[in-house]
Design a protein around this motif. Structure first.
Motif, PDB file in Angstrom:
ATOM      1  N   SER A   1       0.771  -1.192  -0.005  1.00  0.00           N
ATOM      2  CA  SER A   1       0.017   0.042   0.058  1.00  0.00           C
ATOM      3  C   SER A   1       0.875   1.192   0.015  1.00  0.00           C
ATOM      4  O   SER A   1       2.169   1.318   0.240  1.00  0.00           O
ATOM      5  CB  SER A   1      -1.000  -0.026   1.113  1.00  0.00           C
ATOM      6  N   GLY A   2       0.288   2.404  -0.134  1.00  0.00           N
ATOM      7  CA  GLY A   2       1.034   3.713   0.038  1.00  0.00           C
ATOM      8  C   GLY A   2       1.747   3.524   1.485  1.00  0.00           C
ATOM      9  O   GLY A   2       2.824   4.061   1.442  1.00  0.00           O
ATOM     10  N   LEU A   3       0.863   3.507   2.395  1.00  0.00           N
ATOM     11  CA  LEU A   3       1.259   3.479   3.791  1.00  0.00           C
ATOM     12  C   LEU A   3       2.470   2.581   3.961  1.00  0.00           C
ATOM     13  O   LEU A   3       3.416   2.659   4.719  1.00  0.00           O
ATOM     14  CB  LEU A   3       0.157   3.435   4.824  1.00  0.00           C
TER      15      LEU A   3
ATOM     16  N   TYR B   1      -1.946  13.291   4.018  1.00  0.00           N
ATOM     17  CA  TYR B   1      -2.973  12.316   4.243  1.00  0.00           C
ATOM     18  C   TYR B   1      -2.929  12.059   5.934  1.00  0.00           C
ATOM     19  O   TYR B   1      -2.199  11.746   6.542  1.00  0.00           O
ATOM     20  CB  TYR B   1      -2.707  11.364   3.447  1.00  0.00           C
TER      21      TYR B   1
ATOM     22  N   GLU C   1       4.267  16.112   0.756  1.00  0.00           N
ATOM     23  CA  GLU C   1       3.408  15.804  -0.375  1.00  0.00           C
ATOM     24  C   GLU C   1       3.249  17.070  -1.179  1.00  0.00           C
ATOM     25  O   GLU C   1       3.407  18.143  -0.376  1.00  0.00           O
ATOM     26  CB  GLU C   1       2.087  15.773   0.215  1.00  0.00           C
TER      27      GLU C   1
ATOM     28  N   ASN D   1      -2.337  17.172   0.829  1.00  0.00           N
ATOM     29  CA  ASN D   1      -3.835  16.419   1.248  1.00  0.00           C
ATOM     30  C   ASN D   1      -4.297  16.814   2.424  1.00  0.00           C
ATOM     31  O   ASN D   1      -3.709  16.556   3.461  1.00  0.00           O
ATOM     32  CB  ASN D   1      -3.581  14.976   1.132  1.00  0.00           C
TER      33      ASN D   1
ATOM     34  N   ASP E   1       6.082  12.593  -1.914  1.00  0.00           N
ATOM     35  CA  ASP E   1       4.745  11.697  -2.141  1.00  0.00           C
ATOM     36  C   ASP E   1       3.869  12.441  -3.237  1.00  0.00           C
ATOM     37  O   ASP E   1       3.332  13.726  -3.347  1.00  0.00           O
ATOM     38  CB  ASP E   1       3.933  11.742  -0.933  1.00  0.00           C
TER      39      ASP E   1
ATOM     40  N   THR F   1       1.785  11.424  -5.195  1.00  0.00           N
ATOM     41  CA  THR F   1       0.310  10.609  -5.544  1.00  0.00           C
ATOM     42  C   THR F   1      -1.038  11.552  -6.201  1.00  0.00           C
ATOM     43  O   THR F   1      -1.443  10.884  -7.144  1.00  0.00           O
ATOM     44  CB  THR F   1      -0.342  10.396  -4.306  1.00  0.00           C
TER      45      THR F   1
ATOM     46  N   SER G   1       0.748   6.428  -3.534  1.00  0.00           N
ATOM     47  CA  SER G   1      -0.157   5.379  -3.240  1.00  0.00           C
ATOM     48  C   SER G   1      -0.670   5.286  -4.663  1.00  0.00           C
ATOM     49  O   SER G   1      -1.221   5.957  -5.291  1.00  0.00           O
ATOM     50  CB  SER G   1      -1.137   6.382  -2.224  1.00  0.00           C
TER      51      SER G   1
ATOM     52  N   THR H   1      -2.810   3.249  -5.250  1.00  0.00           N
ATOM     53  CA  THR H   1      -4.200   3.061  -5.103  1.00  0.00           C
ATOM     54  C   THR H   1      -5.064   4.069  -5.791  1.00  0.00           C
ATOM     55  O   THR H   1      -6.251   3.967  -6.168  1.00  0.00           O
ATOM     56  CB  THR H   1      -4.519   3.176  -3.624  1.00  0.00           C
ATOM     57  N   LYS H   2      -4.472   5.557  -6.181  1.00  0.00           N
ATOM     58  CA  LYS H   2      -4.958   6.429  -6.547  1.00  0.00           C
ATOM     59  C   LYS H   2      -5.114   6.397  -7.865  1.00  0.00           C
ATOM     60  O   LYS H   2      -5.159   5.507  -8.732  1.00  0.00           O
ATOM     61  CB  LYS H   2      -4.535   7.776  -5.705  1.00  0.00           C
TER      62      LYS H   2
ATOM     63  N   SER I   1     -10.811   8.094  -0.379  1.00  0.00           N
ATOM     64  CA  SER I   1      -9.916   7.904  -1.421  1.00  0.00           C
ATOM     65  C   SER I   1     -10.121   8.892  -2.680  1.00  0.00           C
ATOM     66  O   SER I   1     -11.096   9.785  -2.634  1.00  0.00           O
ATOM     67  CB  SER I   1     -10.266   6.460  -1.783  1.00  0.00           C
ATOM     68  N   LEU I   2      -9.438   8.468  -3.690  1.00  0.00           N
ATOM     69  CA  LEU I   2      -9.306   9.585  -4.657  1.00  0.00           C
ATOM     70  C   LEU I   2      -8.750   9.034  -5.856  1.00  0.00           C
ATOM     71  O   LEU I   2      -8.111   7.895  -5.754  1.00  0.00           O
ATOM     72  CB  LEU I   2      -8.582  10.904  -4.361  1.00  0.00           C
TER      73      LEU I   2
ATOM     74  N   THR J   1     -11.300  11.284   5.909  1.00  0.00           N
ATOM     75  CA  THR J   1      -9.714  10.983   5.928  1.00  0.00           C
ATOM     76  C   THR J   1      -8.810  11.678   6.757  1.00  0.00           C
ATOM     77  O   THR J   1      -7.675  11.048   7.033  1.00  0.00           O
ATOM     78  CB  THR J   1      -9.268  11.406   4.471  1.00  0.00           C
TER      79      THR J   1
ATOM     80  N   ARG K   1     -13.717  17.994   0.221  1.00  0.00           N
ATOM     81  CA  ARG K   1     -12.485  17.595  -0.793  1.00  0.00           C
ATOM     82  C   ARG K   1     -13.235  16.896  -1.797  1.00  0.00           C
ATOM     83  O   ARG K   1     -14.254  15.892  -1.525  1.00  0.00           O
ATOM     84  CB  ARG K   1     -11.556  16.933  -0.295  1.00  0.00           C
TER      85      ARG K   1
HETATM   86  O1  P1T Z   1      -4.134   3.876   0.910  1.00  0.00           O
HETATM   87  P1  P1T Z   1      -2.688   4.025   0.709  1.00  0.00           P
HETATM   88  O2  P1T Z   1      -2.215   2.888  -0.570  1.00  0.00           O
HETATM   89  O3  P1T Z   1      -1.940   3.033   1.717  1.00  0.00           O
HETATM   90  O4  P1T Z   1      -2.036   5.456   0.204  1.00  0.00           O
HETATM   91  C1  P1T Z   1      -2.004   6.342   1.511  1.00  0.00           C
HETATM   92  C2  P1T Z   1      -1.771   7.513   1.083  1.00  0.00           C
HETATM   93  C3  P1T Z   1      -0.515   8.003   0.759  1.00  0.00           C
HETATM   94  N1  P1T Z   1      -0.350   9.450   0.023  1.00  0.00           N
HETATM   95  C4  P1T Z   1      -1.404  10.063  -0.117  1.00  0.00           C
HETATM   96  C5  P1T Z   1      -1.193  11.339  -0.666  1.00  0.00           C
HETATM   97  C6  P1T Z   1      -2.641   9.633   0.050  1.00  0.00           C
HETATM   98  O5  P1T Z   1      -3.855  10.445  -0.353  1.00  0.00           O
HETATM   99  C7  P1T Z   1      -3.017   8.335   0.641  1.00  0.00           C
HETATM  100  C8  P1T Z   1      -4.187   7.770   0.836  1.00  0.00           C
HETATM  101  N2  P1T Z   1      -5.419   8.824   0.963  1.00  0.00           N
HETATM  102  C9  P1T Z   1      -6.495   8.618   1.037  1.00  0.00           C
HETATM  103  C10 P1T Z   1      -7.097   7.242   1.182  1.00  0.00           C
HETATM  104  C11 P1T Z   1      -7.492   9.593   0.816  1.00  0.00           C
HETATM  105  O6  P1T Z   1      -8.828   9.607   0.777  1.00  0.00           O
HETATM  106  O7  P1T Z   1      -6.891  10.776   0.927  1.00  0.00           O
END
Ligand code: P1T
Length: 393
Positions: free
Chosen positions: A85-87, A110, A153, A157, A182, A184, A204, A206-207, A335-336, A350, A370
């Motif tokens: 994951s991003g974290l 975040y 970042e 965020n 970051d 993202t 992340s 994920t985005k 999320s986004l 968030t 947001r």
């Molecule tokens: O969710 P994850 O893949 O672990 O990523 C964490 C993360 C890292 N950096 C940024 C800039 C992010 O926005 C996030 C995750 N953010 C959300 C879930 C959100 O809704 O802002």
């Protein structure tokens, strides 16, 4: 669609790399055009500790390897690594440090990142200092002999502050500090922090990079061999790896990243302009609006902005809630970065884990909303907002 005027040009050859880099069919016995999804967790050895390329699924996987190569290329980096994951990517960075080391972190990040630094990193003896990096004198002033990492970042965020990457990296280089960015919110299509001197770019995935709201994953890109080797060791040693199927999905998504980001930029700017003139809106925070305090900086260091931005609705919590519940095309969700438009209230969603005093300082109030503007038709999104505003007294 076209290149936004006055910004950095879009990177040349970006989509060609996303589609072809490291994906030559001849590398597979089958000459498969689409990178195969390899799910095997282990690989045959021809003698004890003698193997062709892969040994065990945590330490390496062919599908993941292709994705990591593509990610590196898109960011003008030499090496890419993916994480669960991003974290998970940020957690892995802790492994570069020792108890007592200081990390300077941008104050607006975040909520989960804030929680990770302050509730987990701090328990391992890392000294965490949050600072406002829009004024880089704060950075100069905060550096101490034990400062090892600056983590930021940009845009941030959820308040969309923009940090000067070139100026920040000049300072970190002078003090031999690792600069982590970051990226993202904007992806390498719109901003390439390594070009400005960052040491590590973090995502992340994920985005936007995956963009379809169906994978959780993170990444770190670098051109620094020493940092790469340490992180590669940690990726395996700490076990924070993604699943091959998810790698396959992200690899597929990257092929449309450029066209998605151009559309996100256009749609979000159209909606930001609509909101800026709306009588029920106090203020819009979007880096590509001339009213944004770092608008000129945004043009110097990026090729535009994505779909994520924030605004203050007039009134209080009741107005925010009424508006958010009335929307029909925008989905109320965290999320986004997906193709679908999402909207949320950071103070209770968030960024609920950010301490209330810091939320106050940053302006993460009951009325800060947001959005993650997707790639639907902008006029439908605006019509949805209009009907939701009409429900507020
Ligand atoms: O969710 P994850 O893949 O672990 O990523 C964490 C993360 C890292 N950096 C940024 C800039 C992010 O926005 C996030 C995750 N953010 C959300 C879930 C959100 O809704 O802002």
């Amino acid at each position: 669609m076209g290149e936004p005027e006055g910004y950095l040009p879009f990177p040349k050859g970006f989509s060609t790399s996303a589609i072809h880099h490291s994906q030559e069919p001849e590398q597979w016995d089958s000459w498969a055009v689409v990178t195969p999804l390899v799910t095997s967790t282990t690989f045959k050895q021809h003698g004890p500790a003698e193997f062709k390329k892969y040994e065990y699924g945590r330490s390496g996987n062919p599908t993941r390897n292709v994705l990591e190569n593509v990610l590196a290329k898109l960011d003008n980096g030499k090496y890419g690594l993916t994480f669960a994951s991003g974290l998970g990517a940020t957690t892995t960075l802790f492994g570069l440090l020792q108890s007592g080391d200081n990390i300077l972190v941008g104050d607006d990040v975040y909520g989960g990142t804030n929680r990770l630094f302050n509730k987990v990193g701090a328990r391992f003896g890392l000294e965490i200092t949050l600072i406002d990096l829009t004024d880089l004198q704060n950075l100069e002033k905060s550096i101490k002999p034990n400062t090892k990492v600056v983590w930021l970042e940009t845009p941030t965020n959820p308040t969309l502050k923009v940090i000067d990457l070139k100026a920040a990296s000049e300072i970190t280089k002078k003090h031999n500090i690792i600069l982590v960015v970051d990226n993202t919110f904007v992806t390498p299509y719109l901003q390439r922090p390594l070009d400005f001197g960052a040491d590590l770019v973090l995502y992340s995935l994920t985005k936007y990079m995956n963009g379809h709201s169906d994978v959780v994953m993170g990444a770190i890109i670098t051109s620094n061999k020493d940092l790469y080797e340490k992180l590669k060791f940690l990726q395996n040693a700490m076990g924070v790896v993604p699943a091959p199927f998810d790698c396959y999905q992200v690899l597929r998504s990257l092929k449309t990243l450029a066209i998605r980001m151009e559309r996100h930029h256009e749609n979000s700017l159209a909606i930001a302009k609509y909101l800026e003139q709306h009588p029920k809106v106090d203020k819009v925070l979007h880096p590509c609006l001339p009213s944004h305090p770092q608008y000129e900086l945004t043009k110097r260091q990026s090729s535009g902005h994505s779909g994520v931005f924030s605004f203050y609705i007039k009134g209080g919590l009741e107005q925010s809630r009424t508006f958010l519940k009335a929307l029909k095309v925008f989905t109320l969700a965290e999320s986004l970065g997906g193709y679908e438009s999402l909207i949320e209230l950071p103070c209770v969603m968030t960024h609920a884990s950010v301490p209330p005093e810091l939320r106050d300082t940053l302006g993460i109030s009951d009325t800060l909303i947001r959005l993650s503007v997707g790639i639907e038709d902008a006029e439908d999104l605006i019509a949805d907002m209009e009907q939701a505003f009409s429900q507020i007294n």
